[in-house]
Design a protein around this motif. Structure first.
Motif, mmCIF file in Angstrom:
data_model
loop_
_atom_site.group_PDB
_atom_site.id
_atom_site.type_symbol
_atom_site.label_atom_id
_atom_site.label_comp_id
_atom_site.label_asym_id
_atom_site.label_seq_id
_atom_site.Cartn_x
_atom_site.Cartn_y
_atom_site.Cartn_z
ATOM 1 N N THR A 98 -12.404 6.317 34.835
ATOM 2 C CA THR A 98 -13.784 6.849 34.713
ATOM 3 C C THR A 98 -14.472 6.367 33.602
ATOM 4 O OG1 THR A 98 -13.051 8.900 34.126
ATOM 5 C CG2 THR A 98 -13.601 8.635 36.292
ATOM 6 N N VAL A 99 -13.473 6.029 32.457
ATOM 7 C CA VAL A 99 -14.118 5.695 31.214
ATOM 8 C C VAL A 99 -14.336 4.193 30.874
ATOM 9 C CG1 VAL A 99 -13.527 5.774 28.685
ATOM 10 C CG2 VAL A 99 -13.441 8.072 30.024
ATOM 11 N N LEU A 100 -13.136 3.418 31.374
ATOM 12 C CA LEU A 100 -12.947 2.000 30.876
ATOM 13 C C LEU A 100 -14.118 1.267 31.731
ATOM 14 C CD1 LEU A 100 -11.503 -0.064 29.528
ATOM 15 C CD2 LEU A 100 -10.032 -0.283 31.458
ATOM 16 N N SER A 101 -14.951 0.697 30.910
ATOM 17 C CA SER A 101 -16.202 -0.034 31.493
ATOM 18 C C SER A 101 -16.131 -1.626 31.065
ATOM 19 C CB SER A 101 -17.490 0.582 31.268
ATOM 20 O OG SER A 101 -17.747 0.621 29.958
ATOM 21 N N SER A 102 -17.218 -2.340 31.184
ATOM 22 C CA SER A 102 -17.198 -3.747 30.817
ATOM 23 C C SER A 102 -17.492 -3.966 29.513
ATOM 24 C CB SER A 102 -18.414 -4.409 31.657
ATOM 25 O OG SER A 102 -19.521 -3.733 31.476
ATOM 26 N N SER A 103 -17.969 -2.745 28.763
ATOM 27 C CA SER A 103 -18.437 -3.008 27.309
ATOM 28 C C SER A 103 -17.882 -1.807 26.550
ATOM 29 C CB SER A 103 -19.989 -2.934 27.091
ATOM 30 O OG SER A 103 -20.397 -1.591 27.416
ATOM 31 N N LYS B 207 -19.379 5.715 24.981
ATOM 32 C CA LYS B 207 -20.335 6.885 25.278
ATOM 33 C C LYS B 207 -19.759 7.868 26.272
ATOM 34 C CE LYS B 207 -24.756 7.494 26.944
ATOM 35 N NZ LYS B 207 -26.426 6.514 27.682
ATOM 36 N N LEU B 208 -19.011 7.113 27.504
ATOM 37 C CA LEU B 208 -18.562 7.926 28.402
ATOM 38 C C LEU B 208 -17.296 8.615 27.897
ATOM 39 C CD1 LEU B 208 -18.715 5.319 31.334
ATOM 40 C CD2 LEU B 208 -20.064 7.213 30.984
ATOM 41 N N GLY B 209 -16.435 8.242 27.016
ATOM 42 C CA GLY B 209 -15.392 8.863 26.583
ATOM 43 C C GLY B 209 -15.879 10.025 25.756
ATOM 44 N N VAL B 210 -16.864 9.986 24.875
ATOM 45 C CA VAL B 210 -17.347 11.214 24.054
ATOM 46 C C VAL B 210 -17.910 12.206 24.982
ATOM 47 C CG1 VAL B 210 -18.947 12.012 22.357
ATOM 48 C CG2 VAL B 210 -17.793 9.811 22.141
ATOM 49 N N GLN B 211 -18.451 11.617 25.979
ATOM 50 C CA GLN B 211 -19.147 12.739 27.078
ATOM 51 C C GLN B 211 -17.923 13.516 27.944
ATOM 52 O OE1 GLN B 211 -22.526 13.014 28.789
ATOM 53 N NE2 GLN B 211 -23.689 11.961 27.023
ATOM 54 N N LEU C 227 -25.448 16.089 26.927
ATOM 55 C CA LEU C 227 -24.473 15.588 27.908
ATOM 56 C C LEU C 227 -25.233 15.117 29.196
ATOM 57 C CD1 LEU C 227 -21.370 18.042 27.538
ATOM 58 C CD2 LEU C 227 -21.940 15.839 26.183
ATOM 59 N N GLU C 228 -24.810 14.122 29.833
ATOM 60 C CA GLU C 228 -25.315 13.608 30.937
ATOM 61 C C GLU C 228 -24.341 13.537 31.874
ATOM 62 O OE1 GLU C 228 -26.384 9.622 30.232
ATOM 63 O OE2 GLU C 228 -27.952 10.205 28.588
ATOM 64 N N VAL C 229 -23.037 13.383 31.692
ATOM 65 C CA VAL C 229 -21.975 13.545 32.694
ATOM 66 C C VAL C 229 -20.968 14.679 32.421
ATOM 67 C CG1 VAL C 229 -22.522 11.202 33.606
ATOM 68 C CG2 VAL C 229 -20.833 11.482 31.671
ATOM 69 N N GLY C 230 -20.883 14.785 31.053
ATOM 70 C CA GLY C 230 -19.838 15.813 30.582
ATOM 71 C C GLY C 230 -19.893 16.949 31.154
ATOM 72 N N TYR C 231 -21.182 17.732 31.491
ATOM 73 C CA TYR C 231 -20.878 19.015 31.908
ATOM 74 C C TYR C 231 -20.411 19.230 33.343
ATOM 75 C CZ TYR C 231 -25.190 17.744 34.651
ATOM 76 O OH TYR C 231 -26.079 17.042 35.541
ATOM 77 N N LYS C 232 -20.602 18.008 34.238
ATOM 78 C CA LYS C 232 -19.855 17.756 35.376
ATOM 79 C C LYS C 232 -18.244 18.160 35.367
ATOM 80 C CE LYS C 232 -23.527 15.004 37.558
ATOM 81 N NZ LYS C 232 -23.672 13.628 38.000
ATOM 82 N N LEU D 66 -10.705 2.831 25.212
ATOM 83 C CA LEU D 66 -11.369 2.361 23.938
ATOM 84 C C LEU D 66 -10.654 0.960 23.431
ATOM 85 C CD1 LEU D 66 -12.916 5.222 22.244
ATOM 86 C CD2 LEU D 66 -14.140 3.584 23.595
ATOM 87 N N TRP D 67 -9.270 1.265 23.315
ATOM 88 C CA TRP D 67 -8.517 0.071 22.790
ATOM 89 C C TRP D 67 -8.441 -0.949 24.029
ATOM 90 C CZ3 TRP D 67 -4.187 -2.154 25.147
ATOM 91 C CH2 TRP D 67 -3.460 -2.947 24.648
ATOM 92 N N ALA D 68 -8.275 -0.771 25.105
ATOM 93 C CA ALA D 68 -8.548 -1.855 26.032
ATOM 94 C C ALA D 68 -9.729 -2.581 26.074
ATOM 95 C CB ALA D 68 -8.156 -1.165 27.496
#
Length: 389
Positions: free
Chosen positions: A53-58, A64-68, A111-116, A152-154
Motif C-alpha cells: 500500500t505504501v510503495l509507489s512510483s515516487s 506521504k503514504l507512509g506518514v499517513q 489525514l487523507e487515508v490514515g483514518y481508514k 522508502l528504502w526501495a
C-alpha cells in the motif's frame, strides 16, 4: 490503412503494460512476505501489506503514504486500548465513539487515508483480536513501521524515479538553446555589412524556446513529488525556481532582440556600441554554458548541493561590461545627436536596454546556491525588483 495510421500514432502515448515501479513493487512485496512468514514474531503478514500500500512510483508519494499510514496506525492502537480497556461502555457505543474519534482526530491531523487504517485497527482489534489486543496492536504498529522503512528504502535505491535528472537535462537543453541564440545575436552585432534578416526562423526558434519552458514547468511538478512532504523547504526547490525565473527572463530578452531591425554599423560610434553589446551577449552565453555544465554534474552525481561560487568571476566581468555598455550608449547618443532619426535612436536604446537586462539576470544567477536558502531568496527578490537602467 487510415485506422492503422491512427493506431500507430496513438501507440507511443499508451502506458506500457509493465513498468519498473510495478516490478519493484512485486519484488519488494514478495521478499517482505517471505520475511514476515519466516519471522518468529507473530503477525508478520502486516509487513507485505504495508509495502503493497505504501510503495509507489515516487519517493515523495511513498513518504506521504507512509506518514499517513503510520499516524493512522498509531492513532488506531491508542484509541483501541483507551476505549476497550479504560472505558466501561457498551460495545456498540464504544465502537461508535472510537470510530467517530478517528474521523475527528484524522481531520485535525490532516489525514487523507490514515483514518481508514485507524478504523480498521479498531474494528479488527475489538472483534477479532479482543483477547490479545494489547499485544496485537503494538506488534502491528512495529510491522507497519518496518514496512514503511522498507518501502522508502526501495523507492530511493531500487530503480528510483528519473524525474529530477530528466528535469535537469531539460533545463540544460533550454539554457544551451538560449546560449546559442545569444551567440547568434552577437555574431549579427559584430558582422560588418548589412547582414541578413532571418526573422521567420527566429520567430520559430522563439516559439520552440517557449514550448521548452512550458514542458519544463510540467516536468517540475513530477520532480516536486520526489522532494518529500515539504518540497518548498528543500534546496532544489529554490534552485528550480531560480532557473525558471532566469530562463523566462532571458527568453524575453532574446524575443525582444529578435523583433528589432538589423543593426547597422555605420557610422563608427554605432560599430563601437554594437561591439560592446556583443561582448555582453558573449559573456552571458559563457555564463549559461558554465551553468549547464554544473547542472549536468549535479545530475550525474545525484547530489543536491549546487554552488554558484565558480560563476561569480564571470558575473563580475559581465557587470563591468554592462557598465561599459551604458557609458558607450551615452557617448554614442551625444556624438550622433541630430544625425540619427528619432526612430532609429529609440531602437538603439531599446536594444541596449534589453542587453543590459542580461546583467540583472546574471546577478540572479549568482544567487543560485542552496547553501543558505533564505539569504538566496532575499537576494533573488532584490535582483528581480531592480529596475532596468
Amino acid at each position: 490503412m487510415r485506422n492503422a495510421t491512427t493506431q500507430s500514432r496513438r501507440r507511443p502515448n499508451q502506458r506500457p503494460w509493465l513498468l519498473r515501479s510495478d516490478l519493484r513493487l512485486a519484488v519488494v512485496t514478495g521478499l517482505a512476505a517471505g520475511f514476515g512468514l519466516l519471522s518468529p514474531i507473530p503477525y508478520g503478514y502486516y509487513l507485505p501489506m504495508t509495502t503493497a500500500t505504501v510503495l509507489s512510483s515516487s519517493y515523495g508519494n511513498a513518504l506521504k503514504l507512509g506518514v499517513q499510514r503510520l499516524l493512522g496506525s498509531l492513532m488506531g492502537v491508542l484509541l483501541l486500548i483507551i476505549f476497550s480497556k479504560s472505558l466501561a461502555l457498551p460495545l456498540a457505543l464504544a465502537i461508535g465513539m472510537a470510530l467517530g474519534s478517528t474521523r475527528l482526530l484524522g481531520g485535525m491531523l490532516g489525514l487523507e487515508v490514515g483514518y481508514k487504517v485507524a478504523g480498521n485497527i479498531i474494528v479488527m482489534g475489538w472483534l477479532v483480536h479482543s483477547a490479545t489486543e494489547t499485544t496485537w496492536g503494538p506488534l502491528r504498529l512495529v510491522w507497519t513501521a518496518l514496512g514503511i522503512a522498507l518501502s522508502l528504502w526501495a523507492s530511493r535505491w531500487i530503480w528510483p524515479s528519473q524525474a529530477i535528472p530528466d528535469l535537469h537535462r531539460q533545463q540544460g537543453r533550454l539554457m544551451q538553446a538560449i546560449a546559442e541564440e545569444l551567440s547568434e545575436e552577437a555574431s549579427r552585432l559584430n558582422q560588418e555589412g548589412p547582414g541578413s534578416n532571418r526573422s521567420p526562423r527566429r520567430e520559430t526558434q522563439r516559439n520552440h524556446l517557449l514550448h521548452q519552458l512550458a514542458a519544463i514547468r510540467l516536468k517540475r511538478q513530477d520532480a516536486l513529488l520526489e522532494l518529500g512532504l515539504n518540497p518548498e523547504q528543500q534546496p532544489l526547490y529554490l534552485l528550480w525556481g531560480q532557473i525558471d525565473w532566469m530562463c523566462s527572463q532571458t527568453v524575453s530578452v532574446v524575443s525582444g532582440m529578435a523583433c528589432l531591425p538589423i543593426p547597422i554599423h555605420d557610422p563608427e560610434p554605432l560599430r563601437q556600441l554594437h561591439h560592446r553589446e556583443a561582448e555582453v551577449l558573449l559573456l552571458m552565453e559563457q555564463l549559461l554554458t558554465m551553468l549547464v555544465r554544473d547542472l549536468s554534474t549535479l545530475t550525474q552525481t545525484g547530489h543536491t548541493a549546487f554552488k554558484a561560487a565558480c560563476l561569480h568571476k564571470t558575473v563580475t566581468a559581465l557587470h563591468q561590461k554592462g557598465e561599459q555598455l551604458n557609458q558607450q550608449l551615452t557617448s554614442t547618443c551625444k556624438a550622433l545627436d541630430g544625425d540619427l532619426p528619432s526612430s532609429r535612436l529609440r531602437q538603439l536604446i531599446v536594444r541596449s536596454t534589453l542587453i543590459e537586462q542580461l546583467v540583472v539576470i546574471s546577478e540572479g544567477i549568482a544567487t543560485m546556491t542552496n547553501a543558505s536558502s533564505n539569504a538566496s531568496r532575499r537576494k533573488l527578490q532584490q535582483t528581480t525588483s531592480t529596475p532596468n537602467r
